[in-house]
Design an enzyme around this catalytic site. Sequence first.
Site, PDB file in Angstrom:
ATOM      1  N   GLY A  71     -47.595  65.348  40.527  1.00  0.00           N
ATOM      2  CA  GLY A  71     -48.417  66.453  41.001  1.00  0.00           C
ATOM      3  C   GLY A  71     -48.266  67.699  40.128  1.00  0.00           C
ATOM      4  O   GLY A  71     -49.240  68.394  39.844  1.00  0.00           O
ATOM      5  N   ASN A 151     -47.002  72.356  51.982  1.00  0.00           N
ATOM      6  CA  ASN A 151     -45.831  71.469  52.006  1.00  0.00           C
ATOM      7  C   ASN A 151     -44.729  71.977  52.931  1.00  0.00           C
ATOM      8  O   ASN A 151     -43.922  71.197  53.421  1.00  0.00           O
ATOM      9  CB  ASN A 151     -45.278  71.270  50.594  1.00  0.00           C
ATOM     10  CG  ASN A 151     -45.202  72.549  49.793  1.00  0.00           C
ATOM     11  OD1 ASN A 151     -46.203  73.247  49.605  1.00  0.00           O
ATOM     12  ND2 ASN A 151     -44.021  72.876  49.321  1.00  0.00           N
ATOM     13  N   GLN A 179     -50.075  66.839  49.633  1.00  0.00           N
ATOM     14  CA  GLN A 179     -49.491  66.542  50.952  1.00  0.00           C
ATOM     15  C   GLN A 179     -50.486  65.912  51.929  1.00  0.00           C
ATOM     16  O   GLN A 179     -50.122  65.636  53.077  1.00  0.00           O
ATOM     17  CB  GLN A 179     -48.900  67.823  51.574  1.00  0.00           C
ATOM     18  CG  GLN A 179     -47.732  68.415  50.797  1.00  0.00           C
ATOM     19  CD  GLN A 179     -46.445  67.580  50.906  1.00  0.00           C
ATOM     20  OE1 GLN A 179     -46.329  66.666  51.722  1.00  0.00           O
ATOM     21  NE2 GLN A 179     -45.472  67.880  50.066  1.00  0.00           N
ATOM     22  N   HIS A 201     -45.455  59.783  44.798  1.00  0.00           N
ATOM     23  CA  HIS A 201     -44.234  59.617  45.597  1.00  0.00           C
ATOM     24  C   HIS A 201     -44.321  60.251  46.972  1.00  0.00           C
ATOM     25  O   HIS A 201     -43.452  60.032  47.808  1.00  0.00           O
ATOM     26  CB  HIS A 201     -43.001  60.099  44.820  1.00  0.00           C
ATOM     27  CG  HIS A 201     -42.855  61.583  44.681  1.00  0.00           C
ATOM     28  ND1 HIS A 201     -41.981  62.304  45.440  1.00  0.00           N
ATOM     29  CD2 HIS A 201     -43.445  62.473  43.855  1.00  0.00           C
ATOM     30  CE1 HIS A 201     -42.038  63.580  45.082  1.00  0.00           C
ATOM     31  NE2 HIS A 201     -42.923  63.707  44.123  1.00  0.00           N
ATOM     32  N   CYS A 326     -33.982  77.613  46.646  1.00  0.00           N
ATOM     33  CA  CYS A 326     -32.719  78.005  46.036  1.00  0.00           C
ATOM     34  C   CYS A 326     -32.931  78.131  44.536  1.00  0.00           C
ATOM     35  O   CYS A 326     -33.236  77.159  43.874  1.00  0.00           O
ATOM     36  CB  CYS A 326     -31.656  76.956  46.323  1.00  0.00           C
ATOM     37  SG  CYS A 326     -30.072  77.411  45.653  1.00  0.00           S
TER      38      CYS A 326
HETATM   39  N1  PLP Z   1     -47.905  70.275  45.146  1.00  0.00           N
HETATM   40  C1  PLP Z   1     -47.365  70.232  46.371  1.00  0.00           C
HETATM   41  C2  PLP Z   1     -48.095  70.841  47.516  1.00  0.00           C
HETATM   42  C3  PLP Z   1     -46.126  69.612  46.571  1.00  0.00           C
HETATM   43  O1  PLP Z   1     -45.595  69.567  47.790  1.00  0.00           O
HETATM   44  C4  PLP Z   1     -45.475  69.052  45.446  1.00  0.00           C
HETATM   45  C5  PLP Z   1     -44.121  68.438  45.589  1.00  0.00           C
HETATM   46  O2  PLP Z   1     -43.255  68.941  46.272  1.00  0.00           O
HETATM   47  C6  PLP Z   1     -46.087  69.111  44.195  1.00  0.00           C
HETATM   48  C7  PLP Z   1     -47.298  69.741  44.081  1.00  0.00           C
HETATM   49  C8  PLP Z   1     -45.431  68.533  42.973  1.00  0.00           C
HETATM   50  O3  PLP Z   1     -45.585  67.125  42.938  1.00  0.00           O
HETATM   51  P1  PLP Z   1     -44.606  66.237  42.027  1.00  0.00           P
HETATM   52  O4  PLP Z   1     -43.289  66.181  42.727  1.00  0.00           O
HETATM   53  O5  PLP Z   1     -45.283  64.899  41.970  1.00  0.00           O
HETATM   54  O6  PLP Z   1     -44.536  66.889  40.694  1.00  0.00           O
END
Ligand code: PLP
Length: 387
Positions: A71, A151, A179, A201, A326
């Site tokens: 992502g 998220n 999400q 994932h 963090c």
């Molecule tokens: N966008 C959102 C809303 C997410 O929750 C996340 C992952 O936590 C990402 C992007 C990033 O995705 P990736 O872990 O596949 O890089």
Amino acid sequence: MPERAYLDWNATAPLRPEARAACVAALDLIGNPSSVHADGRAALGLVEAARAQVAALVGAEPERVVFTSGGTEANMLALTPAIENGADRRPRDLLLVSAVEHPSVRGGGRFSRQQIVEVPVTAAGVVNLDALRRMLKPGTRPLVSIMLANNETGVIQPVSEAAGIVHEAGGLLHVDAVQGPGRIAVDFRALGADLLTLSGHKLGGPKGAGALVLREGLHIAAPLITGGGQERGLRAGTENVAAIAGFGAAAEAAARGWRAEAADMARLREMLETGLKIHKPEAVIFGAAAERLPNTTLFALPKVKAETAVIAFDLEGVAVSSGAACSSGKVQPSHVLAAMGVEAALARGAVRVSLGASSRESDIDAFLNAWKKLSESLGKERRGLAA
Ligand code: PLP
């Protein structure tokens, strides 16, 4: 060892069995998808089958799906001034991002700092569409990025309404939908997105595969990684065939099963939130006034630090996460809660519980038992302090 309750699905989902089988089978293929011989063609076949599965998950055409490493990379690829819309090749000159975006969007990708503007959200965590309308200035060529669901809070954003506003102002809309799939309906066309980010994932695929979906007629003229011509020149480098095959299998399983899975998650989440309030009525659930994903609860107990709670849950065999970020050893209150106007002291205690396809009542029982213990011990500590 007693079984652990995994309640951190928004961070990452356990691998679905179908995804695991697809990854293992792909690891046994020798070919490079770019090779013309039979071994290469077999590997290419897996990549293209996965492309069709991922496209089907969101109702897009397979040739509009570009595989990335996840992502984050899909967001970085999307957020560039160099997006051509048919014959219109002039660069985008403004990036509007909602104040609750993931850091990979909030950073603004390849726009300069001065070109990035944040769109505020309401106290419930929903993008303020009136503010968006006002911020889309005539004479600019904006790209707007609004996530499908947050998220941390699970709050679902009014993406299709935003798309209408953005398009009317001559802008393009990127949607970080990471999400969404597996929890709510995600239809690329119905959302009105021009670009859409997915991550394998989060829906039961392996880590390290994601995708950017582009509307027909759109072209990114500045790839992030150049070299060979893979992914139609948009993402050079030999494909991670096993991860892509696993992503495809997870997408297919999620597309098939999400309605029943989401109904189960909603029922379990209701149990969880009812139990939370029974033990501690003063617990605050963030974003509860808005429409939320059926699997996510972000809550806090006044005067309790998130780190303390997360460790206490972990010791009881329950995996949850803190809503605070963090960085450089210092726990910062979440930018999402700050944008919703939550005071920093309460935000520092935010704990996120997120469920998924294989969550069971026993996981909720484990969580609530741990919560009961934690809240009782806090009660004792406070009485001790007061004495
Ligand atoms: N966008 C959102 C809303 C997410 O929750 C996340 C992952 O936590 C990402 C992007 C990033 O995705 P990736 O872990 O596949 O890089």
